[in-house]
Write a protein that holds these residues in place. Sequence first.
Motif, PDB file in Angstrom:
ATOM      1  N   VAL A  63       7.318  25.721   6.899  1.00 44.85           N
ATOM      2  CA  VAL A  63       7.734  25.062   5.663  1.00 44.85           C
ATOM      3  C   VAL A  63       7.119  23.667   5.636  1.00 44.85           C
ATOM      4  O   VAL A  63       7.231  22.918   6.609  1.00 44.85           O
ATOM      5  N   SER A  64       6.462  23.319   4.521  1.00 45.27           N
ATOM      6  CA  SER A  64       5.773  22.040   4.423  1.00 45.27           C
ATOM      7  C   SER A  64       6.593  21.003   3.662  1.00 45.27           C
ATOM      8  O   SER A  64       7.325  21.333   2.718  1.00 45.27           O
ATOM      9  N   PHE A  65       6.433  19.740   4.086  1.00 46.75           N
ATOM     10  CA  PHE A  65       7.116  18.622   3.465  1.00 46.75           C
ATOM     11  C   PHE A  65       6.098  17.513   3.176  1.00 46.75           C
ATOM     12  O   PHE A  65       5.086  17.381   3.871  1.00 46.75           O
ATOM     13  N   ILE A  66       6.379  16.730   2.140  1.00 47.46           N
ATOM     14  CA  ILE A  66       5.597  15.545   1.817  1.00 47.46           C
ATOM     15  C   ILE A  66       6.539  14.342   1.846  1.00 47.46           C
ATOM     16  O   ILE A  66       7.600  14.351   1.210  1.00 47.46           O
ATOM     17  N   SER A  67       6.166  13.319   2.611  1.00 43.47           N
ATOM     18  CA  SER A  67       6.907  12.060   2.641  1.00 43.47           C
ATOM     19  C   SER A  67       6.038  10.986   1.997  1.00 43.47           C
ATOM     20  O   SER A  67       4.851  10.866   2.324  1.00 43.47           O
ATOM     21  N   HIS A  68       6.625  10.231   1.091  1.00 43.15           N
ATOM     22  CA  HIS A  68       5.890   9.229   0.322  1.00 43.15           C
ATOM     23  C   HIS A  68       6.614   7.890   0.459  1.00 43.15           C
ATOM     24  O   HIS A  68       7.846   7.834   0.378  1.00 43.15           O
ATOM     25  N   ALA A  69       5.868   6.816   0.691  1.00 39.91           N
ATOM     26  CA  ALA A  69       6.490   5.508   0.889  1.00 39.91           C
ATOM     27  C   ALA A  69       5.559   4.390   0.416  1.00 39.91           C
ATOM     28  O   ALA A  69       4.358   4.591   0.232  1.00 39.91           O
ATOM     29  N   LYS A  70       6.144   3.224   0.221  1.00 41.00           N
ATOM     30  CA  LYS A  70       5.425   2.029  -0.201  1.00 41.00           C
ATOM     31  C   LYS A  70       5.561   0.986   0.913  1.00 41.00           C
ATOM     32  O   LYS A  70       6.646   0.454   1.140  1.00 41.00           O
ATOM     33  N   ILE A  71       4.453   0.720   1.622  1.00 44.12           N
ATOM     34  CA  ILE A  71       4.482  -0.088   2.834  1.00 44.12           C
ATOM     35  C   ILE A  71       3.921  -1.487   2.554  1.00 44.12           C
ATOM     36  O   ILE A  71       2.844  -1.612   1.957  1.00 44.12           O
ATOM     37  N   CYS A 110       0.859  -1.183   0.000  1.00 42.97           N
ATOM     38  CA  CYS A 110       0.000   0.000   0.000  1.00 42.97           C
ATOM     39  C   CYS A 110       0.898   1.236   0.000  1.00 42.97           C
ATOM     40  O   CYS A 110       2.073   1.177   0.374  1.00 42.97           O
ATOM     41  N   TYR A 111       0.348   2.356  -0.422  1.00 43.84           N
ATOM     42  CA  TYR A 111       1.107   3.602  -0.509  1.00 43.84           C
ATOM     43  C   TYR A 111       0.717   4.523   0.642  1.00 43.84           C
ATOM     44  O   TYR A 111      -0.448   4.583   1.047  1.00 43.84           O
ATOM     45  N   LEU A 112       1.706   5.238   1.134  1.00 47.22           N
ATOM     46  CA  LEU A 112       1.511   6.142   2.269  1.00 47.22           C
ATOM     47  C   LEU A 112       2.053   7.520   1.918  1.00 47.22           C
ATOM     48  O   LEU A 112       3.143   7.648   1.362  1.00 47.22           O
ATOM     49  N   ALA A 113       1.278   8.553   2.243  1.00 48.16           N
ATOM     50  CA  ALA A 113       1.723   9.934   2.076  1.00 48.16           C
ATOM     51  C   ALA A 113       1.498  10.679   3.392  1.00 48.16           C
ATOM     52  O   ALA A 113       0.434  10.544   4.009  1.00 48.16           O
ATOM     53  N   VAL A 114       2.504  11.434   3.805  1.00 43.49           N
ATOM     54  CA  VAL A 114       2.423  12.185   5.059  1.00 43.49           C
ATOM     55  C   VAL A 114       2.810  13.633   4.786  1.00 43.49           C
ATOM     56  O   VAL A 114       3.845  13.900   4.170  1.00 43.49           O
ATOM     57  N   SER A 115       1.967  14.567   5.220  1.00 44.02           N
ATOM     58  CA  SER A 115       2.320  15.986   5.140  1.00 44.02           C
ATOM     59  C   SER A 115       2.738  16.457   6.522  1.00 44.02           C
ATOM     60  O   SER A 115       2.172  16.049   7.537  1.00 44.02           O
ATOM     61  N   SER A 116       3.761  17.310   6.566  1.00 42.88           N
ATOM     62  CA  SER A 116       4.248  17.828   7.839  1.00 42.88           C
ATOM     63  C   SER A 116       4.721  19.263   7.651  1.00 42.88           C
ATOM     64  O   SER A 116       4.949  19.717   6.525  1.00 42.88           O
ATOM     65  N   GLN A 165      10.249  18.915  -0.282  1.00 45.37           N
ATOM     66  CA  GLN A 165       9.792  20.172   0.309  1.00 45.37           C
ATOM     67  C   GLN A 165       8.871  20.882  -0.672  1.00 45.37           C
ATOM     68  O   GLN A 165       9.162  20.964  -1.864  1.00 45.37           O
ATOM     69  N   LEU A 166       7.734  21.360  -0.170  1.00 48.61           N
ATOM     70  CA  LEU A 166       6.796  22.110  -0.991  1.00 48.61           C
ATOM     71  C   LEU A 166       7.178  23.586  -1.002  1.00 48.61           C
ATOM     72  O   LEU A 166       7.750  24.094  -0.028  1.00 48.61           O
ATOM     73  N   ASP A 167       6.836  24.276  -2.077  1.00 49.85           N
ATOM     74  CA  ASP A 167       7.112  25.713  -2.136  1.00 49.85           C
ATOM     75  C   ASP A 167       5.925  26.531  -1.648  1.00 49.85           C
ATOM     76  O   ASP A 167       5.848  27.739  -1.890  1.00 49.85           O
ATOM     77  N   PHE A 168       4.996  25.876  -0.962  1.00 47.38           N
ATOM     78  CA  PHE A 168       3.871  26.573  -0.339  1.00 47.38           C
ATOM     79  C   PHE A 168       3.529  25.840   0.947  1.00 47.38           C
ATOM     80  O   PHE A 168       3.914  24.677   1.148  1.00 47.38           O
ATOM     81  N   LEU A 169       2.798  26.502   1.842  1.00 47.38           N
ATOM     82  CA  LEU A 169       2.398  25.900   3.103  1.00 47.38           C
ATOM     83  C   LEU A 169       1.147  25.059   2.882  1.00 47.38           C
ATOM     84  O   LEU A 169       0.112  25.574   2.452  1.00 47.38           O
ATOM     85  N   ALA A 170       1.233  23.746   3.156  1.00 45.95           N
ATOM     86  CA  ALA A 170       0.115  22.818   2.948  1.00 45.95           C
ATOM     87  C   ALA A 170      -0.469  22.398   4.288  1.00 45.95           C
ATOM     88  O   ALA A 170       0.257  22.227   5.268  1.00 45.95           O
ATOM     89  N   SER A 171      -1.784  22.229   4.320  1.00 40.11           N
ATOM     90  CA  SER A 171      -2.454  21.916   5.580  1.00 40.11           C
ATOM     91  C   SER A 171      -2.922  20.478   5.684  1.00 40.11           C
ATOM     92  O   SER A 171      -3.429  20.071   6.720  1.00 40.11           O
ATOM     93  N   SER A 172      -2.750  19.665   4.620  1.00 42.00           N
ATOM     94  CA  SER A 172      -3.243  18.291   4.652  1.00 42.00           C
ATOM     95  C   SER A 172      -2.689  17.552   3.447  1.00 42.00           C
ATOM     96  O   SER A 172      -1.963  18.119   2.624  1.00 42.00           O
TER      97      SER A 172
END
Length: 286
Positions: free
Chosen positions: A70-78, A59-65, A108-115
Amino acid sequence: VVSTQSTGKLLFTGSDDGHVIILDTRASNKFKCLGHIDVKGQVTGIASLHQLKVEKEWCYLAVSSVVDNVSFISHAKIPVDLHLQPKEAFDDDTFHMDPKFINRTDCQLDFLASSVAMVNPHTMATVDVAKKMVVIFNLKDGQLSVTDKANGHLLKGGAVVISPHGKWAGSYGSDGQIIFRTVEDVQNSVSIPSHSHFLGGVSFLKFSHDGQQVLSCGKDGVIALWKWNYDSLATEEKATVLGAVDASRGRYASLLGLRKEQDAVLQNMTALSALKVPGEDLARES
């Protein structure tokens, strides 16, 4: 922040300390903690996606932080059967998932993400907090690219959720509005005034498993259940939107065996009792 893997085996939970914990939801495995990943800053969103007919074992997992605005997206295959994985799946004794084993990518995103919400394994949706826009982006091979944007809510913040069959997007925010659109055409939307913006607007939105109903919660203390009205649609249009029902039936069939198995385990489990706090008896005596 909590997300359940669609076939019911894994539960992902994140917190302010940057830890995302992976739990086994099955009573037969005693709800064990199976592993964890660490992200930068505070977890603001978790999304998971399991394409049972395409990749049964993963399954695929995405996490925003966010950290320091500054916002980041982490993506993984679990792996779905994480409890059966070898020691090589982890890189320390705390069962931290090895980034190489899970094909982890951090951007790293170039904008602030909330979800964050997942449309397909490599396509995600989020909200640009400052510009108040819904953003669709791809993340593959370490490269992030924005594919579409659309005007969102009147006030900053909010979040996006995707219907279980991956065709519809719903966004909500502090302006009290719920906005629905199709993933393929985010420019066209329908906005529903649902909760009082004076009291903080909408705090939660969830599609039902068949996509035919939507649950919303507001900071005004109201819980509302919405149902689609297809009376004005032509026959062929109804067939299109009711595709969500067919997708739901497929998921239900895939879960039926697991549900029966776990129900049998639960029926034979002893009732859970309140945890005993160390020193509680001593406190009572004093």
